[in-house]
Design an enzyme around this catalytic site. Structure first.
Site, mmCIF file in Angstrom:
data_model
loop_
_atom_site.group_PDB
_atom_site.id
_atom_site.type_symbol
_atom_site.label_atom_id
_atom_site.label_comp_id
_atom_site.label_asym_id
_atom_site.label_seq_id
_atom_site.Cartn_x
_atom_site.Cartn_y
_atom_site.Cartn_z
ATOM 1 N N GLU A 155 51.297 29.882 33.202
ATOM 2 C CA GLU A 155 51.912 30.989 33.929
ATOM 3 C C GLU A 155 50.772 31.671 34.672
ATOM 4 O OE1 GLU A 155 53.210 34.742 32.095
ATOM 5 O OE2 GLU A 155 52.641 35.040 34.169
ATOM 6 N N CYS A 174 51.942 40.612 35.127
ATOM 7 C CA CYS A 174 52.282 39.472 35.977
ATOM 8 C C CYS A 174 53.532 39.752 36.803
ATOM 9 C CB CYS A 174 52.437 38.210 35.147
ATOM 10 S SG CYS A 174 53.097 38.500 33.530
HETATM 11 P P1 NAP Z 1 41.667 33.754 33.267
HETATM 12 O O1 NAP Z 1 40.357 34.098 33.833
HETATM 13 O O2 NAP Z 1 42.391 32.647 33.895
HETATM 14 O O3 NAP Z 1 41.392 33.417 31.707
HETATM 15 C C1 NAP Z 1 42.434 33.086 30.777
HETATM 16 C C2 NAP Z 1 41.845 32.204 29.682
HETATM 17 O O4 NAP Z 1 41.632 30.888 30.208
HETATM 18 C C3 NAP Z 1 40.491 32.660 29.168
HETATM 19 O O5 NAP Z 1 40.403 32.372 27.799
HETATM 20 C C4 NAP Z 1 39.504 31.816 29.941
HETATM 21 O O6 NAP Z 1 38.308 31.604 29.243
HETATM 22 C C5 NAP Z 1 40.261 30.517 30.119
HETATM 23 N N1 NAP Z 1 39.902 29.831 31.352
HETATM 24 C C6 NAP Z 1 39.924 30.363 32.606
HETATM 25 N N2 NAP Z 1 39.552 29.435 33.505
HETATM 26 C C7 NAP Z 1 39.306 28.309 32.813
HETATM 27 C C8 NAP Z 1 38.880 26.998 33.194
HETATM 28 N N3 NAP Z 1 38.650 26.674 34.456
HETATM 29 N N4 NAP Z 1 38.722 26.085 32.214
HETATM 30 C C9 NAP Z 1 38.974 26.399 30.933
HETATM 31 N N5 NAP Z 1 39.365 27.603 30.523
HETATM 32 C C10 NAP Z 1 39.529 28.557 31.442
HETATM 33 O O7 NAP Z 1 42.650 34.981 33.220
HETATM 34 P P2 NAP Z 1 42.372 36.488 32.810
HETATM 35 O O8 NAP Z 1 41.016 36.645 32.224
HETATM 36 O O9 NAP Z 1 43.492 36.905 31.960
HETATM 37 O O10 NAP Z 1 42.449 37.276 34.162
HETATM 38 C C11 NAP Z 1 41.628 37.013 35.245
HETATM 39 C C12 NAP Z 1 42.453 36.988 36.511
HETATM 40 O O11 NAP Z 1 43.676 36.250 36.302
HETATM 41 C C13 NAP Z 1 42.923 38.339 36.953
HETATM 42 O O12 NAP Z 1 42.013 38.966 37.804
HETATM 43 C C14 NAP Z 1 44.211 38.023 37.651
HETATM 44 O O13 NAP Z 1 43.986 37.709 38.996
HETATM 45 C C15 NAP Z 1 44.753 36.827 36.993
HETATM 46 N N6 NAP Z 1 45.831 37.076 36.023
HETATM 47 C C16 NAP Z 1 47.099 36.801 36.332
HETATM 48 C C17 NAP Z 1 48.093 36.974 35.385
HETATM 49 C C18 NAP Z 1 49.508 36.680 35.669
HETATM 50 O O14 NAP Z 1 50.295 36.628 34.759
HETATM 51 N N7 NAP Z 1 49.887 36.462 36.891
HETATM 52 C C19 NAP Z 1 47.816 37.407 34.115
HETATM 53 C C20 NAP Z 1 46.515 37.654 33.809
HETATM 54 C C21 NAP Z 1 45.535 37.465 34.776
HETATM 55 P P3 NAP Z 1 36.901 32.244 29.747
HETATM 56 O O15 NAP Z 1 37.198 33.684 30.028
HETATM 57 O O16 NAP Z 1 35.987 32.006 28.630
HETATM 58 O O17 NAP Z 1 36.601 31.460 30.987
#
Ligand code: NAP
Length: 535
Positions: free
Chosen positions: A269, A306
């Protein structure tokens, strides 16, 4: 400022504490940009298989558990979570900056989700039992005895989001639905709330032990996404992935899963900008209240939901102009709230800068910055349908309290807008249903939106998701990686199941749920008719 720490904590793997070999991480209080709580050791890539091996072993017995055992386990997990409630609520507030009311509400939702899936496991209708008894006399060919049930896929890797440290994290909907399906879970902790993850991880680990399950049924891993997360998805013992977070993270894991020798499904998601359509009759009504409700939805949880409203479609003309003035007034007196991390705050500020630089987009209104660190002012920008449709970057999610107002001058332009829309979690329509013109326009919009969106709401706000049987929190790409399912509500269990047919298997060898006497009292479809259990 760095607080002194008292101890070091580790991953919870196969029922024990496993020290990591790849450095440490600490929680950070985003309101002060200050480290907080103990250190957590991070696993090296090579340590991931301790958890996946244990999960694969656990699968052999866990998948065979009866409905009572599985539901008792999920209820115990909910109880243990509730018992640790005060510590969890405190930890959430410190590590995420989310207020107490939100932390308590999310805890209640998370506990409720675990109990909901306990009921799902108990009812057993998710097993989808279908029976077609043999018809030896059928012509031209006799029919064999055919029986179908759904089986769990195997160990599932789950990644939680930063913005829901409970409901979309360690004990959240992905974990609850996978466990209810009969799949062991290996959870990659989010490094933005390591202390909260540990408290929830312990509650689930304790529930595993109390219910006499294999300790590999649940493991919690601390590590970097690029190392531990990727290794987890590459591991051949992992059979499916649940993910909530960024589009870049979700798509990267989709690529990793697709490149495996045996590819696996990834249910990610990711991103959504959740358009809200104000039809002309809506802005002829109580504009002040409509504007206040919109700003509350935009700024709640600092816009880090989200389902936060990223696009607001407002009709051209005087009523629409006056509505925008009410938004300006309301927003001017609204303060920004602490965001989850400085990284997310920086991404939000940069996203707003990019928006400001787009030709045809104008600043419409700005609130006040909050008094803590990482609390930028909520903001609203304005453009028209033509600019939106010709500028692809305006479809990018800005995670935070930033919304783009789009002025439109006809129903046809609204339909053009919908045709140019990417997949969304939600779309919302506001109108007076007694207004014949608007009701007709809403009908046309509904027919187009249902092809692009997971949930369509009338006269409400998309933030706030009810967890139950009928909810869909999903939608076509890029809202999710697979629009055929939902990550919230009881239907989420379907993601972790696979149907198997059993042909002419003797009664004594049939799986329990397919036996004639229906020992688990399941709802079954027999010879084309649904049969309810007798009890
Ligand atoms: P995220 O950076 O995607 O991280 C979520 C989880 O996935 C973390 O445990 C992260 O680990 C891991 N992860 C991320 N990229 C990865 C990759 N390439 N390979 C393996 N594991 C990976 O999401 P977030 O920290 O919750 O939020 C960051 C950004 O996501 C926000 O600025 C926003 O833009 C977006 N977001 C969107 C939603 C939505 O529902 N639409 C919700 C939350 C966030 P690490 O941190 O250790 O890399």
């Amino acid at each position: 400022m760095v607080e002194t720490t008292v101890k070091t904590l580790n991953s919870l793997v196969n029922g024990t504490s496993l020290p990591g070999e790849a450095g440490t991480v600490r929680g950070v209080d985003p309101a002060r940009n200050a480290e907080t709580g103990p250190e957590f050791t991070l696993l090296a890539e090579s340590q991931v298989e301790e958890a996946t091996r244990a999960a694969a072993e656990a699968f052999e017995s866990y998948r065979r558990t009866d409905p009572e055992t599985r539901s008792a386990f999920l209820r115990t997990a909910a109880d243990r979570l509730e018992e640790s409630g005060e510590a969890i609520v405190e930890s959430v507030q410190i590590e995420t900056g989310l207020p107490e009311g939100r932390a308590r509400g999310e805890l209640a939702r998370t506990v409720g989700q675990l109990r909901l899936f306990a009921r799902v496991a108990e009812a057993g209708d998710y097993l989808g039992v279908r029976i077609e008894p043999a018809l030896p006399e059928r012509t031209p060919l006799p029919r064999p005895d055919l029986r179908q049930r759904k089986l769990p896929l195997g160990p599932v890797a789950v990644f939680g989001a930063s913005n829901f440290p409970l409901a979309f994290s360690v004990g959240g909907g992905d974990t609850a639905s996978a466990l209810a399906a009969g799949c062991p879970v290996v959870f990659k902790a989010h490094n933005a709330h390591p202390g909260t993850a540990q408290l929830v991880g312990r509650a689930i680990t304790q529930a595993v032990e109390e219910n006499g399950l294999h300790p590999g049924t649940f493991s919690l891993l601390y590590g970097r996404g690029s190392a531990v997360g990727q290794a987890l998805v590459r591991d051949p013992r992992i059979k499916a992935v649940g993910f909530t977070g960024s589009r870049s993270g979700g798509t990267s894991l989709m690529e990793t899963a697709a490149a495996r020798e045996v590819p696996i499904p990834v249910y990610a998601e990711m991103s959504s900008i959740n358009p809200i359509f104000l039809l002309p009759s809506a802005v002829r009504g109580d504009r002040k209240k409509l504007a206040a409700d919109f700003v509350a939805s935009l700024n709640g949880s600092a816009g880090q939901l989200c389902t936060a409203p990223g696009l607001l479609l407002v009709p051209s003309g005087e009523d629409g102009d006056d509505f925008v003035r009410q938004v300006v007034e309301e927003l001017t007196s609204t303060s920004g709230l602490t965001m989850l991390t400085s990284g997310i705050c920086n991404a939000r500020v940069e996203g707003e800068e990019r928006l400001r630089g787009v030709s045809g987009v104008e600043a419409a209104a700005q609130g006040q910055a909050g008094s803590t660190e990482n609390a930028p002012a909520p903001a609203v920008y304005s453009t028209d349908v033509e600019t939106f449709l010709s500028t692809p970057e305006l479809s990018d999610e800005i995670f935070g309290a930033v919304c783009l107002i789009i002025r439109y001058d006809s129903d046809e332009r609204l339909l053009d807008f919908v045709d140019g829309l990417e997949g969304q979690l939600t779309a919302t329509l506001h109108l007076d249903a007694e207004d014949g013109d608007d009701a007709a326009a809403a009908g046309r919009l509904l027919e187009r939106l249902e092809l692009t969106v997971g949930r369509i709401l009338f006269n409400g706000w998309p933030t706030g998701v009810d967890v139950g049987d009928a909810i869909v929190h999903g939608g076509p790409y890029p809202a999710t990686s697979d629009g055929r399912s939902t990550s919230v509500g009881t239907l989420a269990i379907e993601r972790f199941l696979r149907p198997v047919a059993y042909q002419n298997v003797p009664e004594g060898l049939r799986p329990t749920e397919l036996r004639d006497e229906n020992p688990w009292d399941l709802v079954r479809r027999v010879d084309g008719e649904y049969q309810l259990p007798e009890s």
